[in-house]
Design an enzyme around this catalytic site. Structure first.
Site, mmCIF file in Angstrom:
data_model
loop_
_atom_site.group_PDB
_atom_site.id
_atom_site.type_symbol
_atom_site.label_atom_id
_atom_site.label_comp_id
_atom_site.label_asym_id
_atom_site.label_seq_id
_atom_site.Cartn_x
_atom_site.Cartn_y
_atom_site.Cartn_z
ATOM 1 N N HIS A 1 12.621 4.322 2.598
ATOM 2 C CA HIS A 1 11.411 5.151 2.520
ATOM 3 C C HIS A 1 11.342 6.092 3.741
ATOM 4 O O HIS A 1 10.787 5.736 4.782
ATOM 5 C CB HIS A 1 10.182 4.237 2.477
ATOM 6 C CG HIS A 1 8.923 4.932 2.080
ATOM 7 N ND1 HIS A 1 7.793 4.258 1.705
ATOM 8 C CD2 HIS A 1 8.605 6.242 1.987
ATOM 9 C CE1 HIS A 1 6.835 5.123 1.421
ATOM 10 N NE2 HIS A 1 7.311 6.342 1.590
ATOM 11 N N GLN B 1 8.535 -3.402 0.659
ATOM 12 C CA GLN B 1 9.235 -2.705 1.738
ATOM 13 C C GLN B 1 9.087 -3.491 3.034
ATOM 14 O O GLN B 1 7.950 -3.806 3.386
ATOM 15 C CB GLN B 1 8.668 -1.287 1.890
ATOM 16 C CG GLN B 1 9.059 -0.396 0.728
ATOM 17 C CD GLN B 1 8.639 1.049 0.877
ATOM 18 O OE1 GLN B 1 8.950 1.867 0.033
ATOM 19 N NE2 GLN B 1 7.949 1.395 1.924
ATOM 20 N N ASN C 1 2.466 14.992 5.320
ATOM 21 C CA ASN C 1 3.887 14.975 4.971
ATOM 22 C C ASN C 1 4.137 15.378 3.527
ATOM 23 O O ASN C 1 5.182 15.086 2.966
ATOM 24 C CB ASN C 1 4.525 13.612 5.297
ATOM 25 C CG ASN C 1 3.777 12.454 4.659
ATOM 26 O OD1 ASN C 1 2.956 12.660 3.772
ATOM 27 N ND2 ASN C 1 4.054 11.246 5.103
ATOM 28 N N ARG D 1 5.453 6.023 -5.537
ATOM 29 C CA ARG D 1 5.399 4.603 -5.221
ATOM 30 C C ARG D 1 6.229 3.848 -6.238
ATOM 31 O O ARG D 1 6.208 4.165 -7.436
ATOM 32 C CB ARG D 1 3.947 4.078 -5.243
ATOM 33 C CG ARG D 1 3.121 4.479 -4.018
ATOM 34 C CD ARG D 1 3.663 3.909 -2.713
ATOM 35 N NE ARG D 1 2.888 4.306 -1.545
ATOM 36 C CZ ARG D 1 3.185 5.325 -0.732
ATOM 37 N NH1 ARG D 1 4.261 6.060 -0.957
ATOM 38 N NH2 ARG D 1 2.440 5.592 0.304
#
Ligand code: NDP
Length: 386
Positions: free
Chosen positions: A333, A314, A147, A285
Site C-alpha cells: 500500500h 495490512q 494524496n 480498499r
C-alpha cells in the site's frame, strides 16, 4: 495535556535515510477545484523527507512536546499485547495511516476511555469503526485531497503497465533474456479501450482527467452525477450502477470508499459480467473486491490483469493468495504515501491538531465523523450500518 498515540510504518530496512534522491518538491498551493493544501501555522520537518515511518514521526514531536503533550510513536499495532493496545487506554488522540492502519475496532474504541479524536494521516478512515466512533462521540478526521492525485497517478501507471504487459517484460530484462514474443503475447494499446471508474470523487475524476488524452472512451458510476460541463469536456458516459457499467469496460478502476454500500461489490457475480480479458485496478480498499473471486477470475481468464495496492489485512501475510496469482501488478500500500504526499498529510495532520488544541472547528472537508454523526466529507461519501 493530551497523549497522542501515533502508529506509523517501520523505517526502511537499511535504516532511516540520511540522503534523498531529489532535493526539493514542487510547490503546490491548491488542489484541482480550488481547495487549499494544508495550512498549519508552521511545520518542523523538511518536505521531501520520509515522514510516514516511525523515525519520521510525521514531523510532530517538537510541536507536541513544546506544548506539553505526550507523543508515543510505534509500528507495533496488531496481535496480543501490542504497544498500540498497551498505550491505547489513556490516549486522547490516535493517528494512523491507511498504509499501516491501526484498526480501531469497537472493542478498542470501548477500551480507549479518553479517546476524542482519530486522525487518518491520509484518506480513507475505514480502519476506524465509524459506528463505534459515532456511539462514543469520537471525532474522525482525515486529510482530504492530500494524496488523491498521488493515487490517480498510480492508477494510470498500473493501467498502462497491465495493458502493455510492462512488469513481465521488465522481468525478462532482469533475468537476462530477450524473447520479444514472451513480452508482447499479452501486450495491447490502451488507445480506443473503454475505461470506467467506480466513483468519480477526487481520485476518480483525477484518473478520468489523466486518461482522457489517451483517446479512450470514459465511463463512470457515482452516487452523484458530475456537472454536465465536466461530462461533456471528458466525453463521459454515466451509469446508474457498477453492475450497469462494467460489462461495457475493458478497464475498470475502483475509487470509492469502503463502506457498507461498497463492501464485497466485486464478487463472482459482478466479475462474471465483465468482458473476457478486462483489467481491474483497485487502489481504493481491498474489501471492495472478494479476495478469492479475483484470484479465480485471473486464473479463469475473465480478468486479464489485476493491480492495486490495497490488501486486507495490512500488512498482508506472506501467504496471501494475491502474492502468487497470475497476471497481477500489486504493490504494497504505497500509492498515497509518496514523499510528495507525506509532506501534505503531515502538514494536514499538524493543521488538524492545531485546530483541535485551540478549540477551533476542523475544516469541514477534513471531517468524517463529528458530534455523534457522519459529518463533512464523511456525510457525503460514507454510509454507516445503522
Ligand atoms: P472522495 O470522497 O473524493 O470520493 C469518493 C467518491 O466515492 C465520492 O464521489 C462518492 O460519491 C463515491 N461513492 C461513495 N459510495 C459510492 C457507491 N456506493 N457507489 C459509487 N460511488 C460511491 O474520496 P477520494 O477520491 O479522495 O478517495 C476515495 C477512496 O480512495 C478513499 O476513501 C480511500 O479508501 C481510497 N484511497 C486510497 C489511497 C491509497 O493510498 N491507495 C489513498 C487515498 C484514498 P458521492 O460523494 O457523490 O456520494
Amino acid at each position: 495535556m493530551a497523549k497522542v498515540l501515533c502508529v506509523l510504518y517501520d523505517d526502511p530496512t537499511d535504516g532511516y535515510p540520511t540522503t534523498y534522491a531529489r532535493d526539493d518538491l514542487p510547490a503546490i498551493g491548491h488542489y484541482p477545484g480550488g481547495q487549499s493544501t494544508p495550512t498549519p501555522e508552521a511545520v518542523d520537518f523538511t518536505p521531501g523527507h520520509l515522514l510516514g515511518s516511525v523515525s519520521g514521526e510525521l514531523g510532530l514531536r517538537s510541536f507536541l512536546e513544546k506544548a506539553g503533550h505526550t507523543l508515543v510513536v510505534t509500528s507495533d499495532k496488531d496481535g496480543e499485547g501490542s504497544v498500540f493496545d498497551r498505550e491505547l487506554p489513556d490516549a486522547d488522540i490516535v493517528i494512523s495511516q491507511p498504509f499501516w492502519p491501526a484498526y480501531l475496532t469497537p472493542q478498542r474504541i470501548a477500551a480507549a476511555r479518553n479517546l476524542k479524536l482519530a486522525v487518518t494521516a491520509g484518506i480513507g478512515s475505514d480502519h476506524v469503526d465509524l459506528d463505534a466512533a459515532i456511539a462514543h462521540g469520537v471525532t474522525v478526521a482525515e486529510v482530504t485531497y492530500c494524496n488523491s492525485v498521488s493515487v490517480a497517478e498510480h492508477v494510470v501507471m498500473m493501467t498502462l503497465s497491465l495493458v502493455r504487459n510492462y512488469l513481465p517484460s521488465h522481468r525478462v530484462v532482469l533475468d537476462g533474456g530477450w524473447n520479444i514474443a514472451d513480452c508482447v503475447a499479452r501486450s495491447y494499446d490502451l488507445e480506443g479501450m473503454h475505461v470506467g471508474t467506480v466513483a468519480a470523487g477526487r481520485i476518480g475524476l483525477a484518473v478520468l482527467r489523466r486518461l482522457a488524452p489517451f483517446d479512450v472512451k470514459l465511463h463512470y458510476t457515482d452516487r452523484h452525477r458530475l456537472p454536465q460541463d465536466v461530462e461533456r469536456e471528458l466525453g463521459l458516459t454515466w451509469h446508474e450502477s457498477a453492475a450497469d457499467m462494467v460489462p461495457h469496460c475493458d478497464v475498470v478502476t475502483v475509487n470509492a470508499p469502503l463502506h457498507p454500500e461498497t463492501e464485497g461489490l466485486f464478487g463472482d457475480e459482478l466479475l462474471a459480467t465483465m468482458k473476457r480479458g478486462a483489467y481491474l485496478i483497485n487502489t481504493a480498499r481491498a474489501r471492495i473486491v472478494d479476495r478469492d473471486a479475483v484470484d479465480r477470475a485471473l486464473r479463469g481468464g475473465r480478468l486479464a490483469g489485476y493491480a492495486g495496492d490495497v490488501w486486507f489485512p495490512q500488512p498482508a501475510p506472506a501467504d496471501h493468495p494475491w502474492r502468487g496469482m497470475p497476471h497481477h501488478g500489486m504493490t504494497p500500500h504505497i500509492s498515497g504515501s509518496s514523499l510528495s504526499a507525506q509532506a501534505r498529510y503531515a502538514a494536514g495532520t499538524r493543521e488538524i491538531l492545531e485546530s483541535f488544541f485551540a478549540g477551533r472547528p476542523l475544516r469541514e472537508e477534513y471531517l468524517i465523523v463529528d458530534g455523534g454523526a457522519l459529518a463533512g466529507t464523511g456525510a457525503r461519501s460514507y454510509s454507516v450500518t445503522k
